[in-house]
Design a protein around this motif. Structure first.
Motif, PDB file in Angstrom:
ATOM      1  N   PRO B  86     -21.266  17.203  24.235  1.00 31.67           N
ATOM      2  CA  PRO B  86     -20.417  16.547  25.119  1.00 31.67           C
ATOM      3  C   PRO B  86     -19.579  17.642  25.891  1.00 31.67           C
ATOM      4  CG  PRO B  86     -20.215  15.629  22.918  1.00 31.67           C
ATOM      5  CD  PRO B  86     -21.043  16.905  22.909  1.00 31.67           C
ATOM      6  N   THR B  87     -19.532  17.633  27.243  1.00 32.83           N
ATOM      7  CA  THR B  87     -18.630  18.566  27.780  1.00 32.83           C
ATOM      8  C   THR B  87     -17.473  17.905  28.292  1.00 32.83           C
ATOM      9  OG1 THR B  87     -20.069  18.363  29.738  1.00 32.83           O
ATOM     10  CG2 THR B  87     -20.284  20.291  28.509  1.00 32.83           C
ATOM     11  N   PHE B  88     -17.504  17.434  29.466  1.00 35.60           N
ATOM     12  CA  PHE B  88     -16.229  16.553  30.005  1.00 35.60           C
ATOM     13  C   PHE B  88     -16.541  14.958  29.814  1.00 35.60           C
ATOM     14  CE2 PHE B  88     -18.910  18.069  33.329  1.00 35.60           C
ATOM     15  CZ  PHE B  88     -19.547  16.963  33.917  1.00 35.60           C
ATOM     16  N   SER B 239     -19.213  25.041  25.053  1.00 33.95           N
ATOM     17  CA  SER B 239     -19.006  23.404  24.915  1.00 33.95           C
ATOM     18  C   SER B 239     -18.777  23.152  23.614  1.00 33.95           C
ATOM     19  CB  SER B 239     -20.208  22.791  25.608  1.00 33.95           C
ATOM     20  OG  SER B 239     -20.472  23.242  26.916  1.00 33.95           O
ATOM     21  N   VAL B 240     -19.894  23.641  22.746  1.00 36.88           N
ATOM     22  CA  VAL B 240     -19.588  23.050  21.082  1.00 36.88           C
ATOM     23  C   VAL B 240     -18.332  23.475  20.794  1.00 36.88           C
ATOM     24  CG1 VAL B 240     -20.622  23.535  18.781  1.00 36.88           C
ATOM     25  CG2 VAL B 240     -22.038  23.092  20.720  1.00 36.88           C
ATOM     26  N   GLY B 241     -18.121  24.710  20.978  1.00 34.53           N
ATOM     27  CA  GLY B 241     -16.598  25.135  20.454  1.00 34.53           C
ATOM     28  C   GLY B 241     -15.628  24.282  21.057  1.00 34.53           C
ATOM     29  N   ILE B 242     -15.442  23.965  22.587  1.00 32.26           N
ATOM     30  CA  ILE B 242     -14.648  23.072  23.198  1.00 32.26           C
ATOM     31  C   ILE B 242     -14.702  21.573  22.291  1.00 32.26           C
ATOM     32  CG2 ILE B 242     -13.917  21.701  25.271  1.00 32.26           C
ATOM     33  CD1 ILE B 242     -14.910  24.283  26.602  1.00 32.26           C
ATOM     34  N   ALA B 243     -16.084  21.175  22.038  1.00 33.20           N
ATOM     35  CA  ALA B 243     -16.029  19.800  21.724  1.00 33.20           C
ATOM     36  C   ALA B 243     -15.722  19.777  19.997  1.00 33.20           C
ATOM     37  CB  ALA B 243     -17.437  19.517  21.663  1.00 33.20           C
ATOM     38  N   PHE B 245     -13.362  22.110  18.520  1.00 35.57           N
ATOM     39  CA  PHE B 245     -11.980  22.508  18.213  1.00 35.57           C
ATOM     40  C   PHE B 245     -10.841  22.376  19.355  1.00 35.57           C
ATOM     41  CE2 PHE B 245     -15.223  25.560  16.400  1.00 35.57           C
ATOM     42  CZ  PHE B 245     -14.925  25.060  14.992  1.00 35.57           C
ATOM     43  N   LEU B 246     -11.423  22.141  20.589  1.00 34.76           N
ATOM     44  CA  LEU B 246     -10.367  21.685  21.651  1.00 34.76           C
ATOM     45  C   LEU B 246     -10.556  20.565  22.328  1.00 34.76           C
ATOM     46  CD1 LEU B 246     -10.558  25.343  23.245  1.00 34.76           C
ATOM     47  CD2 LEU B 246      -8.953  24.419  21.645  1.00 34.76           C
ATOM     48  N   PRO B 247     -11.114  19.526  21.671  1.00 32.62           N
ATOM     49  CA  PRO B 247     -11.554  18.322  22.333  1.00 32.62           C
ATOM     50  C   PRO B 247     -10.726  17.541  23.257  1.00 32.62           C
ATOM     51  CG  PRO B 247     -11.380  17.648  20.073  1.00 32.62           C
ATOM     52  CD  PRO B 247     -10.646  19.027  20.315  1.00 32.62           C
ATOM     53  N   TRP B 248      -9.374  17.654  23.305  1.00 34.38           N
ATOM     54  CA  TRP B 248      -8.531  16.874  24.147  1.00 34.38           C
ATOM     55  C   TRP B 248      -8.893  16.762  25.384  1.00 34.38           C
ATOM     56  CZ3 TRP B 248      -7.024  20.612  20.277  1.00 34.38           C
ATOM     57  CH2 TRP B 248      -6.973  20.172  19.038  1.00 34.38           C
ATOM     58  N   GLY B 249      -8.712  15.529  25.873  1.00 31.48           N
ATOM     59  CA  GLY B 249      -8.644  15.324  27.372  1.00 31.48           C
ATOM     60  C   GLY B 249     -10.008  15.128  27.930  1.00 31.48           C
ATOM     61  N   ILE B 250     -10.993  15.090  27.014  1.00 31.36           N
ATOM     62  CA  ILE B 250     -12.476  14.755  27.335  1.00 31.36           C
ATOM     63  C   ILE B 250     -12.583  13.430  27.856  1.00 31.36           C
ATOM     64  CG2 ILE B 250     -13.421  13.720  25.200  1.00 31.36           C
ATOM     65  CD1 ILE B 250     -15.903  15.717  25.727  1.00 31.36           C
ATOM     66  N   ASN B 251     -13.451  13.020  28.944  1.00 30.58           N
ATOM     67  CA  ASN B 251     -13.506  11.601  29.412  1.00 30.58           C
ATOM     68  C   ASN B 251     -14.313  10.921  28.528  1.00 30.58           C
ATOM     69  OD1 ASN B 251     -13.342   9.521  31.290  1.00 30.58           O
ATOM     70  ND2 ASN B 251     -15.446   9.885  31.625  1.00 30.58           N
ATOM     71  N   GLU B 252     -13.621   9.685  27.769  1.00 22.83           N
ATOM     72  CA  GLU B 252     -14.370   8.849  26.893  1.00 22.83           C
ATOM     73  C   GLU B 252     -14.943   7.659  27.864  1.00 22.83           C
ATOM     74  OE1 GLU B 252     -12.932   8.311  23.147  1.00 22.83           O
ATOM     75  OE2 GLU B 252     -11.464  10.046  23.285  1.00 22.83           O
ATOM     76  N   ILE B 263     -12.766  16.930  34.312  1.00 22.45           N
ATOM     77  CA  ILE B 263     -13.761  18.042  34.708  1.00 22.45           C
ATOM     78  C   ILE B 263     -12.618  19.148  34.986  1.00 22.45           C
ATOM     79  CG2 ILE B 263     -15.084  18.649  36.759  1.00 22.45           C
ATOM     80  CD1 ILE B 263     -16.118  15.695  36.854  1.00 22.45           C
ATOM     81  N   PRO B 264     -11.725  19.302  35.668  1.00 21.82           N
ATOM     82  CA  PRO B 264     -10.876  20.386  35.622  1.00 21.82           C
ATOM     83  C   PRO B 264     -10.404  20.955  34.377  1.00 21.82           C
ATOM     84  CG  PRO B 264     -10.164  18.825  37.475  1.00 21.82           C
ATOM     85  CD  PRO B 264     -11.063  18.269  36.526  1.00 21.82           C
ATOM     86  N   LEU B 265      -9.960  20.062  33.626  1.00 24.61           N
ATOM     87  CA  LEU B 265      -9.591  20.509  32.383  1.00 24.61           C
ATOM     88  C   LEU B 265     -10.620  21.300  31.739  1.00 24.61           C
ATOM     89  CD1 LEU B 265      -7.072  20.318  30.558  1.00 24.61           C
ATOM     90  CD2 LEU B 265      -8.157  18.299  29.454  1.00 24.61           C
ATOM     91  N   PHE B 266     -11.990  20.683  31.644  1.00 24.05           N
ATOM     92  CA  PHE B 266     -13.157  21.373  30.975  1.00 24.05           C
ATOM     93  C   PHE B 266     -13.298  22.810  31.525  1.00 24.05           C
ATOM     94  CE2 PHE B 266     -17.729  22.143  30.999  1.00 24.05           C
ATOM     95  CZ  PHE B 266     -17.746  22.488  29.535  1.00 24.05           C
ATOM     96  N   ILE B 267     -13.325  22.719  32.914  1.00 26.80           N
ATOM     97  CA  ILE B 267     -13.484  24.108  33.449  1.00 26.80           C
ATOM     98  C   ILE B 267     -12.442  24.929  33.064  1.00 26.80           C
ATOM     99  CG2 ILE B 267     -13.641  25.418  35.768  1.00 26.80           C
ATOM    100  CD1 ILE B 267     -15.115  23.094  36.751  1.00 26.80           C
ATOM    101  N   PHE B 268     -11.160  24.563  32.950  1.00 25.63           N
ATOM    102  CA  PHE B 268     -10.100  25.511  32.569  1.00 25.63           C
ATOM    103  C   PHE B 268     -10.415  25.841  31.174  1.00 25.63           C
ATOM    104  CE2 PHE B 268      -6.188  25.597  30.407  1.00 25.63           C
ATOM    105  CZ  PHE B 268      -5.626  26.584  30.775  1.00 25.63           C
ATOM    106  N   LYS B 269     -10.952  25.014  30.223  1.00 27.67           N
ATOM    107  CA  LYS B 269     -10.947  25.254  28.624  1.00 27.67           C
ATOM    108  C   LYS B 269     -12.271  26.429  28.949  1.00 27.67           C
ATOM    109  CE  LYS B 269     -10.441  20.841  26.890  1.00 27.67           C
ATOM    110  NZ  LYS B 269     -11.144  19.686  26.407  1.00 27.67           N
ATOM    111  N   LEU B 270     -13.140  26.257  29.410  1.00 26.79           N
ATOM    112  CA  LEU B 270     -14.369  27.162  29.814  1.00 26.79           C
ATOM    113  C   LEU B 270     -13.952  28.486  30.068  1.00 26.79           C
ATOM    114  CD1 LEU B 270     -17.369  26.405  29.140  1.00 26.79           C
ATOM    115  CD2 LEU B 270     -17.710  26.366  31.440  1.00 26.79           C
TER     116      LEU B 270
END
Lengths: 673, 315
Positions: B86-88, B239-243, B245-252, B263-270
């Motif tokens: 799961p990315t965004f 993406s695994v790391g984000i999912a 350890f930093l999963p907040w803000g993902i679109n459920e 999407i912008p948040l994910f790119i920022f995290k990346l």
């Protein structure tokens, strides 16, 4: 007999094998007849047996039969239930492949005559099937021993070589020590009732102490057959000695028969289950698995490598069984069923892919005359069939999705992840460590298998003669293709296989996976619930295949670059040769370095000015030096002491008899001298 | 419903395919800046891929079909891997097919294929690379598995979607067990993506190279696919790391509007992960190959400790 029952039909197949064996005796030296007629006929028997077992699993048969043969008071009790049917199914499927392969494999060479070989071979498979349907300790031991004896003769088929005789002796010795333990275990299980039928053992209520004695003896006995640490010692000796189809049968099926026995005794015959039994099996299993795979990674003989890999897999099976027993002892039957499903799945998967790999070594051995990895290489170019079939076995054996080894590994890890709910805190702490060692074992298995496939089939041929290697013959191909197809099916259709195990679970732990695996369709494996875990090899395969196909087509359409062939880059040197490749020893070097305490190594390094440099490293098992050699020395010492009594003179022996008689008379009450 | 899922899945897969080289370029550019170089620009990986695809491929005479097929398979594996993490969005129909354990299996499948392909030609470099790759792998793979297990214990599931759901649901609570897992993950992340201090992606020094030795015999489109696969792997790991350890803000599942910030948040995290990676690579030195087992064993033990911590503390 108007309507023969399934167990009768199974008995007909077994008798059929015996008849084929005796036909072998009649046609002792008619090689073509034995190879082209008798062996395929035996294979067809395997196929029929598999179909019968399938039928029995689907219809939930539980049939008893008594045969009035044997000693007057001891008739044969036989029974076909779900557990035996499942193992018969695996047996039949593997035997079909191995027998067809054998039709093309055995050559008319020195050693055992072809007809005799056919007798031993069919006697071996018949006695394995008989073990599975026996319902009393007497038939069980008779079948068990004839299995050991016939396989001993098969191992020593090439008995002119002293090394093979020694390997066979070691095998026989360990097999018999194990058999004694089994005999004692059954003796405890019948609890002085004098009735050795399994149905009687089921109703005996042993005290926890005696139940534990029976269990530990069974672990020892079946562990000796399966190759559990430290009784694994015969496996890496016997497998290289035996002809490849025999190794395939021994590794693929005979080790599983020991697993069957363990399941039968611990889940079916014993009525109480103590938690530490599970822990014992788990610890033994994990230790064996890790030990086996580390040794597999450093072997230089391809059959020894596979033998150690079998030890590893047996370790995994025992740890799955231990986990199931642990859960079962706490009444967590659903999770126990999950762990047992993992165990049985691995039984089927390993039986098929390991037989395939052993058959592959047979074809390689025939084509090249080499077992040593250091003198092989590049065979994918000369033996493409064998290489690609081996590749399927290797991927399954490495536990990679979407192949069969992965399914069982996945199920096993799922059952480990379920654990943190055990009443004993200390056990909960132990589980992560156990999980970690399973994960490590699985990763190392991949390492060992890359070594096996990469060194044998890839690279440049390390010897000149390999350039003339011939691919396998027709019979060999059919046998291997069959096993490869079954391996692929086991990997892709886990749900169908798990459905077959449902009745087996009901025999062992009283309940199956409650149909959860089916509820989301045949393609999706969800052993517990869809939120917890799901895996679908079919989707997985479609996903990867689509990605590959898209990429391939897009690259073709968008870009028009061509492909040129040239010599490989020599790294800046003027030329390269096959000796510059990594060797099998080199490939094992990181493992030797990381796990150094496990090994005892003897190295011979060349001097810089050596004209004919020779590098040699001999890695041996510490169990030989630490455990077996002291026993051997003690035995020799004791026999030397006893030997002093033997003077070679008849009068002295008569004196011994006289003294013994007097002594015995003194012991008998009521005799006055 | 099904169309929507297929649509979302293709959006996610397409996005990861396109974003992956960008992440690679971003990290190289940052490294260049940190080393006081001008750098080739963030789009360099695209230019390199385009160039390689247009070149003829040169293949050894003795190469078997396995060698030719391996780049496609490795690429396919990495596409699948980035499609199920799961990315965004957490609406991924393919994610049902493979959970965290199978994800580790995908990486292992790719590793084994590329190692075998490297052994296929039979040159010294290829076999050396294959051996080292498997050597790194056999310690990194179980460690990654243990990291997943720690989060699986928290979420009571090995499905990546459920893990992300339950971790996002827990607001900003910090699990002590996940802290250990996070440190282990950073070490594995470096090792698996052939980064300093385990491997250096920008040299061809025979004493140290792992990844470059593996693909030394490849050229043209095959090399392009392998390079792209490597960047996809980096992307999938990030993406695994984000999912985890930093999963907040993902679109459920359900709200389309939240894509606007997911999407912008994910790119920022990346890109933040890219900064972290570039910093680590700049501040650490490449270690001797014999030290790698210690490095990886540390990661493995940290991951096991993480799991033990969860069982001890229940958090």
């Amino acid at each position: 007999m108007a309507n023969p029952t399934l167990i009768d039909l199974v008995l007909w197949v077994i008798s059929g094998w015996l008849v084929i064996g005796f036909l072998g005796i009649l046609t002792l030296h008619k090689f073509t007849f034995v190879a082209r007629v008798l062996f395929p006929l035996g294979g067809v028997g395997g196929l029929i047996l598999a179909l019968l077992a399938l039928r029995s699993l689907n219809s939930g048969v539980d049939e008893n039969r008594t045969l009035p043969i044997g000693l007057p008071q001891l008739i044969f009790h036989l029974r076909l239930d779900a557990l035996s049917s499942f193992f018969l199914l695996v047996l039949g499927v593997v035997i079909f492949g191995v027998s067809i392969f054998s039709a093309g494999y055995f050559r008319n060479s020195a050693g055992t005559a072809p007809g005799l070989l056919a007798l031993e071979f069919h006697f071996f498979i018949a006695s394995m099937a008989l073990v599975l349907i026996s319902d009393d300790a007497y038939v069980f031991m008779v079948a068990w021993e004839s299995m050991a004896m016939s396989s001993y003769f098969l191992v020593t088929a090439n008995h002119k070589m002293p090394k093979i005789r020694a390997a066979g002796f070691l095998y026989l010795l360990v097999a018999h020590i194990g058999a004694i333990a089994l005999l004692l275990s059954f003796g405890v299980l019948q609890a002085n009732s004098g009735d050795y039928t399994f149905s009687n053992m089921r109703i005996q209520s042993l005290s926890p102490f005696w139940a534990s004695v029976a269990f530990v003896l069974a672990v020892f006995g079946f562990g000796a057959k399966a190759g559990i640490l430290p009784l694994h010692i015969w496996l890496p000796e016997a497998h290289p000695a035996a002809p490849s189809p025999v190794s395939a049968l021994m590794s693929g099926i005979m080790l599983k028969i020991a697993v069957y026995g363990m399941l039968r005794v611990s889940f079916d015959l014993l009525h109480i289950h103590l938690w530490w039994w599970g822990v014992l099996l788990l610890v033994l299993g994990l230790g064996t698995a890790l030990f086996g795979v580390i040794f597999a990674a450093v072997q230089s003989d391809m059959k020894r490598l596979l033998a150690y890999s079998s030890i590893e897999n047996i370790g995994l099976l025992f740890s799955a069984m231990g986990l199931a027993l642990l859960f079962y002892s706490y009444g967590m039957n659903t999770i126990a069923a999950l762990a047992l499903t993992a165990c049985l799945y691995h039984v089927a998967a390993h039986a098929v892919f390991k037989s395939l790999l052993f058959l592959v070594t047979g074809s390689v051995l025939h084509a090249t005359g080499e077992r040593n990895l250091g003198r092989l290489g590049g065979l994918i170019r000369f033996m493409p069939w064998v290489a690609w079939l081996a590749f399927i076995g290797v991927l399954a054996s490495s536990g990679l999705p979407p192949f069969s080894g992965f399914v069982s590994e996945w199920l096993l890890l799922q059952s480990f992840l379920f654990t943190p709910s055990l009443p004993q805190p200390i056990l909960n702490m132990f589980i992560p460590v156990a999980t970690a060692s399973i994960a490590l074992t699985a990763a190392l298995a991949g390492y060992a298998m890359v070594k096996f496939f990469g060194v044998v089939f890839l690279g440049q041929p390390r010897e000149e003669k390999l350039n003339h290697a011939q691919d396998a013959g027709l019979f060999e191909k059919i046998g291997m293709v069959w096993l490869a197809v079954v391996t692929l099916l086991l990997g892709l259709l886990p749900n169908l296989t798990i459905d077959l195990m449902e009745p087996v679970m009901r025999v062992l732990v009283g309940q199956g996976l409650a149909g959860e695996s089916k509820s989301h369709g045949w393609w999706l494996l969800t052993p517990i619930s869809i939120e917890r875990a799901s895996y679908s090899p079919v989707y997985f395969l479609i996903g990867i295949a689509t990605a590959i196909a898209f990429t391939f087509i897009l690259v073709r359409i968008l870009y028009h670059a061509r492909l040129r062939r040239s010599a490989p880059w020599a790294g800046g040197h003027a030329w390269t040769n096959s000796r510059m490749q990594d060797t099998a020893e080199g490939y094992g070097q990181p493992i030797r370095q990381v796990f150094e305490p496990f090994f005892s190594m003897k190295r011979q390094l060349p001097k810089p000015d050596d004209l004919e440099p020779k590098y040699e490293v001999i890695v041996s098992d510490k169990f030989w030096e630490g455990l077996y050699m002291p026993v051997v020395r003690l035995t020799e010492f004791l026999s030397a002491l006893v030997g002093r009594l033997q003077r070679g003179r008849i009068s002295i022996y008569l004196l011994y008899s006289f003294i013994t008689l007097i002594f015995l008379l003194l012991l008998v009450p009521g005799v006055k001298i | 419903m099904i169309l929507r899922q297929i649509f979302l899945q293709s959006i996610v897969s397409g996005a990861s395919l396109l974003l992956a080289p960008l992440l690679m370029g971003w990290v190289s550019q940052l490294r260049a800046w940190l080393q006081n170089r001008k750098g080739p620009g963030i789009l360099q990986p695209y230019r390199a891929l385009h160039k390689l695809f247009n070149k003829d491929s040169v293949m050894a005479d003795t190469a078997s079909p396995l060698f030719r097929f391996a780049p496609y398979l490795v690429f396919g594996c990495m596409v699948l891997a980035s499609a199920i993490v799961p990315t965004f969005s957490t609406e991924l129909p393919l994610a049902k097919a493979a959970d965290a354990i199978a994800l580790v299996g995908i990486f292992a499948l790719a590793r084994i294929f590329i190692s075998l392909a490297a052994m296929d030609i039979g040159t010294a470099f290829g076999t050396l690379g294959a051996r080292r790759e498997m050597f790194v792998g056999f310690l990194a793979e179980p460690a990654l598995l243990m990291i997943f297990f720690t989060s699986s214990l928290i979420a009571h599931s090995t499905s990546l979607i459920t893990i992300v759901h339950s971790l996002t649901g827990s607001s900003f609570a910090i699990y002590p067990s996940l802290v250990f897992a996070a440190f282990a993950f950073i070490l594995i992340f470096l090792a698996e993506n052939a980064r300093v201090p385990v491997d250096n992606p920008s040299t061809h020094l025979e004493l140290t190279m792992i990844h470059e030795a593996l693909i030394l015999e490849y050229s043209g489109r095959h090399l392009a696919l392998l390079e792209w696969a490597a960047s996809l792997k980096l992307f999938a790991y990030s993406s695994v790391g984000i999912a985890l350890f930093l999963p907040w803000g993902i679109n459920e599942a359900g709200s389309d509007i939240s894509f606007l910030y997911a999407i912008p948040l994910f790119i920022f995290k990346l890109f933040s992960i890219g900064i972290l990676l570039a910093l680590i690579e700049t501040f650490s030195a490449k270690m001797r190959i014999f030290r790698v087992p210690e490095f990886l064993a540390t990661a493995f033990l940290l991951a096991v400790i993480g799991m033990l911590t969860y069982i001890l503390l229940g958090a």
